[in-house]
Design a protein around this motif. Structure first.
Motif, PDB file in Angstrom:
ATOM      1  N   VAL A 222      20.012  39.495  -8.427  1.00 34.83           N
ATOM      2  CA  VAL A 222      20.426  38.988  -9.737  1.00 34.83           C
ATOM      3  C   VAL A 222      21.211  40.058 -10.483  1.00 34.83           C
ATOM      4  O   VAL A 222      22.272  39.797 -11.060  1.00 34.83           O
ATOM      5  CB  VAL A 222      19.201  38.544 -10.557  1.00 34.83           C
ATOM      6  CG1 VAL A 222      19.597  38.266 -12.012  1.00 34.83           C
ATOM      7  CG2 VAL A 222      18.565  37.304  -9.955  1.00 34.83           C
ATOM      8  N   LEU A 223      20.719  41.283 -10.452  1.00 32.68           N
ATOM      9  CA  LEU A 223      21.378  42.376 -11.177  1.00 32.68           C
ATOM     10  C   LEU A 223      22.692  42.786 -10.537  1.00 32.68           C
ATOM     11  O   LEU A 223      23.522  43.443 -11.178  1.00 32.68           O
ATOM     12  CB  LEU A 223      20.440  43.585 -11.273  1.00 32.68           C
ATOM     13  CG  LEU A 223      19.511  43.603 -12.503  1.00 32.68           C
ATOM     14  CD1 LEU A 223      18.670  42.342 -12.604  1.00 32.68           C
ATOM     15  CD2 LEU A 223      18.599  44.827 -12.481  1.00 32.68           C
ATOM     16  N   CYS A 225      24.670  40.349  -9.168  1.00 34.49           N
ATOM     17  CA  CYS A 225      25.443  39.103  -9.142  1.00 34.49           C
ATOM     18  C   CYS A 225      25.722  38.654  -7.705  1.00 34.49           C
ATOM     19  O   CYS A 225      26.803  38.152  -7.382  1.00 34.49           O
ATOM     20  CB  CYS A 225      26.755  39.256  -9.924  1.00 34.49           C
ATOM     21  SG  CYS A 225      26.539  39.736 -11.643  1.00 34.49           S
ATOM     22  N   LEU A 226      24.728  38.818  -6.839  1.00 32.39           N
ATOM     23  CA  LEU A 226      24.815  38.418  -5.440  1.00 32.39           C
ATOM     24  C   LEU A 226      24.081  37.090  -5.271  1.00 32.39           C
ATOM     25  O   LEU A 226      23.062  36.857  -5.915  1.00 32.39           O
ATOM     26  CB  LEU A 226      24.190  39.517  -4.580  1.00 32.39           C
ATOM     27  CG  LEU A 226      24.222  39.421  -3.059  1.00 32.39           C
ATOM     28  CD1 LEU A 226      24.175  40.828  -2.450  1.00 32.39           C
ATOM     29  CD2 LEU A 226      23.048  38.616  -2.496  1.00 32.39           C
ATOM     30  N   ASP A 227      24.583  36.231  -4.404  1.00 32.85           N
ATOM     31  CA  ASP A 227      23.979  34.919  -4.167  1.00 32.85           C
ATOM     32  C   ASP A 227      22.693  35.097  -3.352  1.00 32.85           C
ATOM     33  O   ASP A 227      22.724  35.212  -2.123  1.00 32.85           O
ATOM     34  CB  ASP A 227      24.966  34.022  -3.423  1.00 32.85           C
ATOM     35  CG  ASP A 227      24.479  32.585  -3.297  1.00 32.85           C
ATOM     36  OD1 ASP A 227      23.247  32.351  -3.314  1.00 32.85           O
ATOM     37  OD2 ASP A 227      25.324  31.678  -3.173  1.00 32.85           O
ATOM     38  N   TYR A 228      21.549  35.101  -4.038  1.00 33.58           N
ATOM     39  CA  TYR A 228      20.293  35.421  -3.369  1.00 33.58           C
ATOM     40  C   TYR A 228      19.759  34.279  -2.518  1.00 33.58           C
ATOM     41  O   TYR A 228      18.896  34.496  -1.659  1.00 33.58           O
ATOM     42  CB  TYR A 228      19.231  35.874  -4.381  1.00 33.58           C
ATOM     43  CG  TYR A 228      18.953  34.905  -5.507  1.00 33.58           C
ATOM     44  CD1 TYR A 228      18.087  33.844  -5.344  1.00 33.58           C
ATOM     45  CD2 TYR A 228      19.552  35.075  -6.754  1.00 33.58           C
ATOM     46  CE1 TYR A 228      17.814  32.962  -6.384  1.00 33.58           C
ATOM     47  CE2 TYR A 228      19.288  34.205  -7.797  1.00 33.58           C
ATOM     48  CZ  TYR A 228      18.425  33.148  -7.613  1.00 33.58           C
ATOM     49  OH  TYR A 228      18.169  32.292  -8.645  1.00 33.58           O
ATOM     50  N   LEU A 229      20.256  33.055  -2.716  1.00 29.80           N
ATOM     51  CA  LEU A 229      19.851  31.944  -1.853  1.00 29.80           C
ATOM     52  C   LEU A 229      20.663  31.934  -0.561  1.00 29.80           C
ATOM     53  O   LEU A 229      20.107  31.748   0.528  1.00 29.80           O
ATOM     54  CB  LEU A 229      20.003  30.615  -2.587  1.00 29.80           C
ATOM     55  CG  LEU A 229      19.102  30.429  -3.809  1.00 29.80           C
ATOM     56  CD1 LEU A 229      19.394  29.094  -4.488  1.00 29.80           C
ATOM     57  CD2 LEU A 229      17.629  30.503  -3.426  1.00 29.80           C
ATOM     58  N   ALA A 230      21.961  32.166  -0.669  1.00 28.29           N
ATOM     59  CA  ALA A 230      22.787  32.258   0.537  1.00 28.29           C
ATOM     60  C   ALA A 230      22.342  33.427   1.407  1.00 28.29           C
ATOM     61  O   ALA A 230      22.425  33.372   2.637  1.00 28.29           O
ATOM     62  CB  ALA A 230      24.258  32.406   0.160  1.00 28.29           C
TER      63      ALA A 230
END
Length: 350
Positions: A222-223, A225-230
């Motif tokens: 989150v910090l 700005c990375l797609d943590y679900l992908a």
């Protein structure tokens, strides 16, 4: 599919000098009283574990496990985050990271690194004696001071850094392999392994070592700005540990990802107690369940606002509410009409 185990709690942020946080037995009783079923144990505080003894003595390891089980809990993993950090330290951080090491090796980077490597090897052996299959740690960082390319990085610097990181970790990974335990790197800013690309660079240098696995913690993504679900879709086969930790990112006209040197309360990106941030945990638990994640859901509490004991109390119920008891049948089984080979051929015009 498997039902994720939990809730567990990482003890590092709760250890203290006052009861119930000052011994393994006391803190386990406290955690069990909140509804936790497992504890992730940091390995630098001898009040909680003598890592060398746990590596060398099955009697001690059994006693340690018995202390945890007496509270109705299991050990989820051991943690060597701080020792892992010291496997690879850029000289610019020498003074700051010396505080993680014993006094005998402070001021001596080579001795400090040797101590850290031995600690990781002890952790592999201790994990095996405790019947564990995953281990939580950091990778350390040689390249982090150069993460933003200004001035431009010299040609070959990144490649050289990852080659050296791999050279230091390969013997450790081999020991973990001998012990049947996965090394789960927490992908984390400040580490050379801080996102998917950097992890892949490292993985290539260790020849895709089967024990070079991942600890998944969405708060750090989150910090960034990375797609943590992908990320789960891409790396689920390597995810062997899971920190359930929340965060929020609220950029303004004055600051963004880098935070303007502000303290945690005033940063655009900050860690929060479970449910107080922006992480979509329903989607995370669904994806990890879908991909047969085999391990524990472990609370890592860090919040700029809330008291840790409140975060721990709320966290147990939060994790429990997100665990998915997997189904043992397909939802549309009621509509099944059986197998009729002749009819199937007829439907296909055969």
């Amino acid at each position: 599919m498997k039902t994720i185990k939990g809730p567990g709690i990482f003890l590092a942020q709760f250890i203290g000098d006052q009861a119930p946080f000052n011994s393994l037995a006391n803190i386990c009783e406290w955690a069990a009283g909140l509804g936790y079923k497992g504890v992730q144990i940091p390995t630098l505080d001898s009040r909680f574990i003598d890592l060398k003894l746990a590596a060398e003595s099955q009697t001690y390891a059994d006693k340690l496990r018995g202390t945890v089980q007496a509270a109705g809990l299991e050990i989820t993993e051991l943690s060597t985050h701080l020792q892992g950090q010291l496997v690879a330290v850029n000289p610019v951080y020498d003074q700051l990271f010396d505080g993680f090491a014993p006094e005998a090796v402070r001021g001596n980077p080579a001795a400090r690194q040797q101590w850290a490597v031995q600690q990781l090897k002890y952790a592999a052996q201790a994990s095996q004696r405790l019947g564990l299959t995953a281990h939580a740690t950091f990778s350390g960082a040689l390249l982090w001071p150069y993460v933003y390319p200004w001035p431009q990085r010299p040609a070959g610097l990144v490649e050289t850094g990852f080659e050296e990181l791999a050279r230091r970790w390969r013997p450790i990974l081999d020991v973990f392999d001998e012990c049947g335990v996965d090394v789960c790197y927490e992908i984390h800013p400040g580490e050379d392994l801080h996102d998917g690309v950097s992890y892949e660079q490292f993985l290539a240098k260790v020849d895709h070592h089967p024990r070079a696995c991942l600890l998944y913690d969405p708060s750090h993504f989150v910090l960034q700005c990375l797609d943590y679900l992908a990320y789960i879709d891409i790396y689920h086969e390597r995810i062997r540990a899971f920190h359930v930790k929340d965060a929020e990112f609220n950029p303004t006209g004055r600051q963004g990802v880098y935070g303007g040197y502000q303290n945690w309360v005033d940063r655009a990106g900050r860690f929060r107690s479970l449910g107080d941030g922006q992480v979509d945990f329903k989607a995370i638990f669904s994806k990890l369940t879908q991909y047969d994640y085999p391990g524990w859901a472990v609370l890592e509490w860090e919040c700029a606002l809330k008291h840790p004991e409140d975060g721990a109390r709320e966290g147990a119920a939060f994790i429990q509410s997100h665990l998915i008891r997997v189904t043992d049948k397909a939802f549309d089984d009621f509509a099944a009409s059986g197998i009729d080979a002749a009819r199937n051929k007829s439907l296909l015009g055969l």
